[in-house]
Design a protein around this motif. Sequence first.
Motif, mmCIF file in Angstrom:
data_model
loop_
_atom_site.group_PDB
_atom_site.id
_atom_site.type_symbol
_atom_site.label_atom_id
_atom_site.label_comp_id
_atom_site.label_asym_id
_atom_site.label_seq_id
_atom_site.Cartn_x
_atom_site.Cartn_y
_atom_site.Cartn_z
ATOM 1 N N TYR A 1 0.875 -1.224 0.122
ATOM 2 C CA TYR A 1 -0.030 0.024 0.010
ATOM 3 C C TYR A 1 0.701 1.196 0.032
ATOM 4 N N GLY A 2 1.971 1.064 0.645
ATOM 5 C CA GLY A 2 2.612 2.383 0.787
ATOM 6 C C GLY A 2 3.492 2.746 -0.478
ATOM 7 N N ALA A 3 4.001 1.714 -1.366
ATOM 8 C CA ALA A 3 4.439 1.974 -2.593
ATOM 9 C C ALA A 3 3.313 2.085 -3.644
ATOM 10 N N ALA A 4 2.276 1.638 -3.434
ATOM 11 C CA ALA A 4 1.179 2.088 -4.485
ATOM 12 C C ALA A 4 0.724 3.513 -4.104
ATOM 13 N N GLY A 5 0.484 3.656 -2.806
ATOM 14 C CA GLY A 5 0.152 5.197 -2.749
ATOM 15 C C GLY A 5 1.167 6.366 -3.183
ATOM 16 N N THR A 6 2.584 5.893 -3.046
ATOM 17 C CA THR A 6 3.727 6.768 -3.816
ATOM 18 C C THR A 6 3.631 6.815 -5.133
ATOM 19 N N TRP A 7 3.581 5.730 -5.627
ATOM 20 C CA TRP A 7 3.093 5.906 -7.272
ATOM 21 C C TRP A 7 1.841 6.585 -7.743
ATOM 22 N N ALA A 8 0.797 6.545 -6.866
ATOM 23 C CA ALA A 8 -0.547 7.162 -7.331
ATOM 24 C C ALA A 8 -0.393 8.626 -7.238
ATOM 25 N N TRP B 1 -7.471 2.916 -5.213
ATOM 26 C CA TRP B 1 -6.127 3.137 -5.753
ATOM 27 C C TRP B 1 -6.385 3.677 -7.236
ATOM 28 N N SER B 2 -7.416 2.948 -7.743
ATOM 29 C CA SER B 2 -7.576 3.283 -9.311
ATOM 30 C C SER B 2 -8.199 4.544 -9.365
ATOM 31 N N ALA B 3 -9.166 4.714 -8.648
ATOM 32 C CA ALA B 3 -9.739 6.181 -8.407
ATOM 33 C C ALA B 3 -8.916 7.306 -8.251
ATOM 34 N N THR B 4 -8.039 7.019 -7.410
ATOM 35 C CA THR B 4 -7.218 8.095 -6.959
ATOM 36 C C THR B 4 -6.163 8.456 -8.136
ATOM 37 N N TYR B 5 -5.732 7.387 -8.670
ATOM 38 C CA TYR B 5 -4.779 7.554 -9.991
ATOM 39 C C TYR B 5 -5.541 8.312 -11.021
ATOM 40 N N THR B 6 -6.739 7.959 -11.399
ATOM 41 C CA THR B 6 -7.598 8.337 -12.240
ATOM 42 C C THR B 6 -7.946 10.019 -12.228
ATOM 43 N N TRP C 1 -3.876 18.781 -4.320
ATOM 44 C CA TRP C 1 -5.049 17.755 -4.390
ATOM 45 C C TRP C 1 -4.672 16.291 -4.747
ATOM 46 N N PRO C 2 -4.186 15.984 -5.785
ATOM 47 C CA PRO C 2 -3.768 14.865 -6.158
ATOM 48 C C PRO C 2 -2.926 14.003 -5.267
ATOM 49 N N MET C 3 -2.084 14.523 -4.547
ATOM 50 C CA MET C 3 -1.105 14.069 -3.577
ATOM 51 C C MET C 3 -1.708 13.782 -2.396
ATOM 52 N N LEU C 4 -2.746 14.722 -2.072
ATOM 53 C CA LEU C 4 -3.566 14.567 -0.813
ATOM 54 C C LEU C 4 -4.315 13.372 -0.937
ATOM 55 N N GLY C 5 -5.141 13.070 -1.986
ATOM 56 C CA GLY C 5 -5.795 12.098 -2.179
ATOM 57 C C GLY C 5 -5.107 10.783 -1.994
ATOM 58 N N ALA C 6 -3.788 10.697 -2.764
ATOM 59 C CA ALA C 6 -3.165 9.425 -2.649
ATOM 60 C C ALA C 6 -2.532 9.119 -1.038
ATOM 61 N N ALA C 7 -2.178 10.443 -0.471
ATOM 62 C CA ALA C 7 -1.890 10.176 1.258
ATOM 63 C C ALA C 7 -3.001 9.673 1.705
#
Length: 783
Positions: A33-40, A92-97, A111-117
């Motif tokens: 999850y940590g790696a995926a959130g960073t990539w998102a 994760w897909s919704a955050t990335y989109t 905002w995108p970084m805040l959503g991934a965090a």
Amino acid sequence: MTTEIVKAEPVAEERGLTRKTARRLARAERLVYGAAGTWAAIGPTLELPWWAHGAAIVTGAVAGWRLWRRMEGDDWTGQLTAAMRTLPVLGWSATYTASLLAPVFHYPNGWPMLGAAAWTAVMVPMAPFTRSKGLRQAAEKLPVLQEPQPVGEPEPVTFQDHVRVLWARAQVTGETELHGIRQYQAGEPDFEAVILAPAGHAMPPALNKRAIAAVFDVPEDAVDTRELPGYGPGRLAVQVAPRLAEARHHAQLHAAIEETPGQALERMWAEHVDITGGAAPGVDLVQHDIGEDQIRLWISSARGQTLSVNHAKLCSALEIDDTSRLVMEGAGPREAVVYIYRANPLLEVRAPTREDLRMDERGRISIGVAHDGSVARIQLFNFDTGRAQHGIAAGTTGAGKSGLMRLLGAAQRISGVISWMADVQGGMSMPEMEGRIDYFAKGPVETMKQLRALHAVKVYRENHSSGRGDFDFHGQWRVIQWTGDEINRLLSSLDQDIRREAAWMIGDLQKTGQKVGIGVDLSVQSLHLKELGDNHEIREKGKEGHVVMLRTASSSTQGMGLDGIAPAGAHISPIPERIYQGAGAKELFEGTAATEGVPTPGMGWLITEGKATLFRTFVLKKVAGRYPQLEELMDSCPMPTLTPGEARAAGATYARRNTTAPVPETPQPADTPSAPLDVATGLPGLTKELEHIVDVLEAARDKTPDAEAPSPYAAAAKAPTIRQRILAALADKPEGLALKDIRAAVGCGIEGGPATRSVNNEVSTLATEGALINLGRSVYRLP
């Protein structure tokens, strides 16, 4: 019957989960999850190929689709487990989109970084995948109640049960239920039932015939629904009868084979014509008559409505590929007769006879054949009103105008009418007329001389008509018919003086010539005012007798020709340049379509006596560029001419017109009609009269230097203008005059006087320019 408690067997694909295994799995899950959130947070901002970003979106879509598929059935434990395992992927897909769309919707950069965090902060402590495995293992250890299996043969499933199962399994049916199922016949799938929606709900909009047919896998036309009388929208009666539908199709096919042509026609009208969006919605087929080569339809709209039929749509509805085979004639505002031909009836038209071109007791001549086989007639003289007739023919180049003018010239000579014709093209259009009519002018210069001479004859007749308000056809003068071919060339001449004088003379002849037996026929390519010398009256006066609309280059010309005279309910279809027989879609596809069409010169619409008729002029055989049959018809009859008094009024232009006849023996008395010429002796009487006129004119040349008829337009131009008349009327009125007195002083309301509106406008213009002073209450005086 006893109930046995047994332990649920674990699913083969699920592995056992100990405490140690659970901790390791949770630790690994949190790292992911940590790696995926960073990539998102950083992935959407990088310049990556489109497929890299698309993979993240597709992953979420596939996960959502699999979750939706798992929601079917009653395994709530499996559904909850699937939801927990899908939650991280969907989030994760919704955050990335959302991060990808941030530049499109102009979100703030953080905002995108805040959503991934936020997604990472929720998923790391939750570890939903590990928890789902523990939930599944706990559920597998729970005891379940197992019903004992019945002993013996199972109870058979009825048709009603089978139908209910199909209904319950379908997604489109929702929470509705099927009640009152009644099978029509054992062993057959046809039945009827009632669909019930949940209490307080209406029937779902998606539950239509198409959806019901999909539930039971039957054709759509095998399903029929209707509302139940006395009940609300939560009940719907349904019939599913594939066997009845199949029998109905066979019956319709059998009926179509055995139905008569009349029944087939009525069915086509009801199914394809009289429908919303059809060729003639609201128009009834009153009666029909089917012949061997022709079909007639009597159609009518409802009372209070006008008939409206789309010609092209009607041809399509009745499966007619050649639109020229369908002709419609209006019979009032709400009725019409439609003619349908197996082949265009005007492709082959006969030649004229002497009887066709001779005037009948009503003053009519025949100029062609109508689509129904009858003759097409126009009037040369109206015996009821005692007036000659005007006419106008419009058509583009090659439409057949000159052929119509030839027929008119021949008919005029055969009927004893003096024929004057002008070919502005220099005689190229009608060479047969030269020497066979009384006066044939070639080119614009001779045409202008001819018009001046004709106008002089008109004035002569007016001065010697003894105050008659009509013309005596059998009196001292013969009817004169002037025909101008390609008159657009003259009325749109670059010479402004010629254009104005020609327009003035033609308009004056149209307005006052009828009363003294002078008719005007015009042949034009266009009815636009610019082509008619900007003279609106020429166009309108020309339409008083008859209008012939041949093939035109624009719909505006057709509209101008029909404006004000089109009969009520008339439907004027355009004339094609060529008619191609055997050139339908089938022939085009197979490569056998006809490439040589039949040209349509002379085909058009004749509007006269309140009726519009599709017709075609008589067809003559051309030999070496001429029509010998027409020449023979004209040569077989005497050629009427002017009386000596009229000839003197016409002037030297008329006396010097082309002639090759021998010198006559004795002249005729003055002011008497020319005697008919004997065919066997040629034209001696005519030439004798002409020579006598020339002698008289030559003897008078000392007194009259110019023997030609003067220009009436020049004399009219010398008359004082409206402005001059107004100023002259106020010259000796220092106290001024009221507007009504000014109108009376300049001649408003008397014959030849100016129009009231023209005087009013000129007075206003003079006051604006300072040439008059407005004293108030419409009183004016000179400054």
